[in-house]
Design a protein around this motif. Structure first.
Motif, short mmCIF file in Angstrom:
data_model
loop_
_atom_site.label_atom_id
_atom_site.label_comp_id
_atom_site.label_asym_id
_atom_site.label_seq_id
_atom_site.Cartn_x
_atom_site.Cartn_y
_atom_site.Cartn_z
N PRO A 168 1.92 5.75 5.25
CA PRO A 168 0.72 5.14 4.65
C PRO A 168 -0.51 6.03 4.76
CG PRO A 168 1.92 3.52 5.93
CD PRO A 168 2.54 4.86 6.24
N SER A 169 -0.66 6.70 5.90
CA SER A 169 -1.81 7.58 6.08
C SER A 169 -1.77 8.73 5.09
CB SER A 169 -1.83 8.12 7.51
OG SER A 169 -2.84 9.08 7.66
N PHE A 170 -0.60 9.31 4.88
CA PHE A 170 -0.45 10.42 3.94
C PHE A 170 -0.76 9.98 2.52
CE2 PHE A 170 2.17 12.96 1.03
CZ PHE A 170 1.66 14.22 1.29
N LEU A 171 -0.25 8.79 2.15
CA LEU A 171 -0.49 8.28 0.80
C LEU A 171 -1.97 7.99 0.58
CD1 LEU A 171 2.60 5.90 0.39
CD2 LEU A 171 2.28 8.19 -0.60
N LEU A 172 -2.62 7.42 1.60
CA LEU A 172 -4.05 7.16 1.49
C LEU A 172 -4.82 8.47 1.35
CD1 LEU A 172 -6.41 5.18 1.58
CD2 LEU A 172 -6.38 5.37 4.09
N PHE A 173 -4.41 9.49 2.08
CA PHE A 173 -5.05 10.80 1.98
C PHE A 173 -4.91 11.36 0.57
CE2 PHE A 173 -4.36 15.46 2.15
CZ PHE A 173 -5.64 15.85 2.49
N GLN A 174 -3.71 11.26 -0.01
CA GLN A 174 -3.48 11.77 -1.35
C GLN A 174 -4.36 11.07 -2.39
OE1 GLN A 174 -1.79 14.47 -2.04
NE2 GLN A 174 -1.17 14.71 0.09
N TRP A 175 -4.57 9.77 -2.18
CA TRP A 175 -5.43 9.02 -3.11
C TRP A 175 -6.89 9.39 -2.90
CZ3 TRP A 175 -9.31 5.37 -2.21
CH2 TRP A 175 -9.77 4.70 -3.34
#
Length: 301
Positions: A168-175
């Protein structure tokens, strides 16, 4: 240890300083002056030395001006470490001691302001003065004014737990790092929309492509809160200038101003028609206020 210089988009030669085996990027403009203290500019969260280009150009006519990328941001190294105010204040103090070699007037925006306050309060020989521009950091009283309902606590804790997980942290970063997201965020916190240029967006986006940037982002959710602002102000003994972008939706400038004046009544402050980053929105005003204040409040001390 200094390494080969590079050239920034602001046309000011930059250098790297090795700190704890990590490359730290910094700029220096203007000539040293024994009569005037140098300025050290510290950027906010997600920004870099590039965010000060308008200020460096103006202020370096009067002072030697330094600007630095905090570890984890800009062109500095992005190791998989635990980031905290303590880490950044040690970085800044070591930079003042090892590279600049004399006390400075610290100027910081948002997170950079809090970092500057930590340095000025806990390393008084490093700071001849302090300038806070929409500075971040919690006050003790802010933690006890009101308590959220239990259901909100549960949701908040669940959300925090989710974000702390790797995927989730990685996906939030990508967004978050998308240029379109950066632009929308800036549109919320800048009063002058014309100041949101493609170059500004690129300056914020570019460091997010560096190896380790995603881990730095994830670490921010685990960052300890650090010392409270009122406790730091109690330790402060140098001149203080606070500049407030009164249209900042993230920081309630009038409330924050009252808190700062309560704990450090001898400060000087100004309110500007700007958002969270007045140094970038109204740089001429900010540069003039800094110049006049340093000459009147710092040089006479």
């Amino acid at each position: 240890m200094l390494t080969k210089s590079v050239l920034t988009t602001a046309k000011v030669p930059g250098n790297y300083w090795q700190w704890r085996d990590q490359p730290i990027y910094y700029l220096c403009a203007g000539k040293p002056n024994s009569a005037n203290q140098p300025l050290l500019l510290i950027h906010g969260f997600g920004a870099s030395t590039d965010h000060w280009r308008k200020n460096i150009a103006g202020l370096s006519k009067f002072f030697q001006v330094w600007a630095i990328d905090l570890l984890g941001f800009g062109r500095s190294g992005k190791p998989n470490w635990q980031y905290s105010g303590q880490l950044w204040q040690e970085q800044i103090n070591d930079f003042i001691t090892e590279v600049i070699g004399r006390s400075v007037v610290l100027a910081g925006n948002s997170l950079g302001g809090y970092t500057g306050l930590c340095v000025a309060a806990q390393y008084p020989t490093s700071a001849a003065g302090l300038i806070l521009i929409n500075s971040a950091g919690p006050f003790t009283e802010s933690q006890t004014i009101s308590q959220p309902p239990l259901w909100r606590k549960v949701i908040s804790q669940s959300t925090k737990w989710l974000i702390l997980q790797d995927l989730p942290s990685f996906l939030l970063f990508q967004w978050t790092r998308r240029r379109s997201t950066i632009r929308k965020t800036l549109q919320k916190v800048y009063l002058d929309q014309s100041a949101i240029t493609d170059q500004l967006i690129e300056d914020i986006y570019r460091p997010s492509c560096d190896p380790g940037a995603a881990k730095v982002f994830a670490s921010m959710f685990r960052t300890p809160s650090g010392q409270k602002v009122d406790l730091l102000l109690d330790q402060l003994n140098c001149p203080l200038l606070t500049l407030w972008g009164e249209a900042d939706p993230w920081i309630k400038s009038q409330t924050r101003s009252a808190q700062f004046r309560k704990y450090y009544p001898q400060l000087t402050e100004y309110f500007l028609k700007a958002g969270h980053c007045p140094h970038d929105e109204v740089p001429e005003q900010v540069n003039t206020l800094i110049q006049e204040w340093v000459f009147s409040a710092v040089q006479r001390v």
